[in-house]
Write a protein that holds these residues in place. Structure first.
Motif, mmCIF file in Angstrom:
data_model
loop_
_atom_site.group_PDB
_atom_site.id
_atom_site.type_symbol
_atom_site.label_atom_id
_atom_site.label_comp_id
_atom_site.label_asym_id
_atom_site.label_seq_id
_atom_site.Cartn_x
_atom_site.Cartn_y
_atom_site.Cartn_z
ATOM 1 N N CYS A 273 -47.463 16.909 30.240
ATOM 2 C CA CYS A 273 -46.475 17.975 30.032
ATOM 3 C C CYS A 273 -45.513 17.988 31.212
ATOM 4 O O CYS A 273 -45.925 18.081 32.368
ATOM 5 N N ARG B 62 -45.833 20.762 33.853
ATOM 6 C CA ARG B 62 -47.132 21.070 34.457
ATOM 7 C C ARG B 62 -47.079 21.295 35.960
ATOM 8 O O ARG B 62 -47.888 22.051 36.498
ATOM 9 N N CYS C 40 -46.060 25.023 36.081
ATOM 10 C CA CYS C 40 -46.573 25.968 35.094
ATOM 11 C C CYS C 40 -47.715 26.806 35.673
ATOM 12 O O CYS C 40 -48.697 26.247 36.170
ATOM 13 N N CYS D 220 -53.279 19.300 30.524
ATOM 14 C CA CYS D 220 -51.814 19.207 30.595
ATOM 15 C C CYS D 220 -51.361 17.831 31.085
ATOM 16 O O CYS D 220 -50.167 17.531 31.082
HETATM 17 S S1 SF4 Z 1 -50.134 25.172 29.793
HETATM 18 FE FE1 SF4 Z 1 -50.009 22.959 30.154
HETATM 19 S S2 SF4 Z 1 -49.082 22.138 28.287
HETATM 20 FE FE2 SF4 Z 1 -48.664 24.342 28.307
HETATM 21 S S3 SF4 Z 1 -46.687 24.519 29.311
HETATM 22 FE FE3 SF4 Z 1 -48.237 24.758 30.906
HETATM 23 S S4 SF4 Z 1 -48.471 22.725 31.735
HETATM 24 FE FE4 SF4 Z 1 -47.440 22.482 29.791
#
Ligand code: SF4
Length: 268
Positions: free
Chosen positions: A246, A249, A252, A259
């Motif tokens: 992602c 990530r 996040c 991820c």
């Molecule tokens: S939880 Fe994981 S997959 Fe979802 S936005 Fe955050 S980093 Fe990306």
């Protein structure tokens, strides 16, 4: 970049590595943009797809009157036979974008017009060929706030009158909310979330969307105190070398092991 790639406007050394782009000018008709020849895609861009960019100065030639420039666009795309006929039509075009005193303005050079008038001229020039899709890339960012509202209302009116579709690109979330039926939130060049505008604003599914929405300034200080702002840590990574899995990530607040795999864009 994405809107340019969709209509094959990427200039070398940039290039389109992969992906698909389909344009639906009317129900039941699909054009595979990537399969068109250069000439076909040029005609598509001139006739069915129009562009309005941030800075009207970049779109207008300072050496020609706006009337001449509108006339030339119409002549190139076969809408009029001569520049003279085009200049006459340009008066109507400018009136359609609510240019004050369009008969006189048609003879004006870009430097004789205000920022709002220049953007009106560009919008007029772009809609003079009766496109189906208008790609508006930050069309009000370079304008004063009072003029911004006029241009947004103009775009809304034109959309209603001409059944135009907009691909409207902006970092201004309130403008996005005002203009959009559907919203795609992008992070590092990829769509993170897509949905009907009100749903994206009322029930964001992606942590990046949540953080973006929490950054909208709230004029009422009492209300602003009650809203929790999500501050993302760290700098956005380079889009040339995005994180694996992602893309969000590294910033996040909810990231976990999984991820490291790229998440699919799924229907909620
Ligand atoms: S939880 Fe994981 S997959 Fe979802 S936005 Fe955050 S980093 Fe990306």
């Amino acid at each position: 970049m994405t809107s340019k790639a969709l209509t094959r406007l990427i200039q070398p050394p940039g290039r389109i590595e992969s992906g698909e782009s389909y344009f639906y000018p009317e129900p039941g008709k699909r054009i595979d943009v990537m399969a068109l020849s250069e000439e076909e895609v040029r005609r598509l861009r001139g006739n069915l797809i129009a562009y309005v960019y941030q800075d009207p100065n970049a779109a207008l030639d300072p050496l020609y009157t706006v009337g001449y420039q509108i006339a030339e666009t119409m002549k190139v795309h076969g809408k009029v036979k001569s520049i003279k006929e085009g200049v006459k039509k340009a008066v109507e075009v400018l009136a359609q974008v609510f240019m004050p005193d369009s008969e006189a303005r048609v003879k004006a050079y870009p430097h004789e017009l205000s920022g709002g008038m220049k953007q009106r001229s560009v919008i007029g020039m772009e809609i003079s060929n009766k496109p189906k899709l208008l790609i508006a890339d930050e069309p009000t960012t370079a304008l004063d706030v009072s003029v911004q509202a006029q241009i947004l209302n103009l775009l809304k009116d034109l959309q209603r009158e001409r059944a135009l579709t907009y691909l409207f690109i902006s970092h201004d979330l309130e403008v996005v909310r005002y203009m959009s039926d559907y919203i795609a939130v992008m992070y590092l060049g990829k769509i993170a979330e897509f949905g009907p505008a009100e749903e994206v604003f009322e029930k964001p599914m992606h942590p990046y969307t949540e953080a973006l929405l929490s950054s909208i300034p709230i004029p009422d200080p009492k209300l602003a105190k009650k809203v929790k702002r999500i501050i993302l840590k760290g700098e956005p990574p380079s889009p040339l070398n995005p994180p694996s899995g992602c893309r969000f990530r590294t910033r996040c607040p909810l990231a976990f092991d999984k991820c490291l795999e790229e998440p699919p864009l799924e229907e909620a």
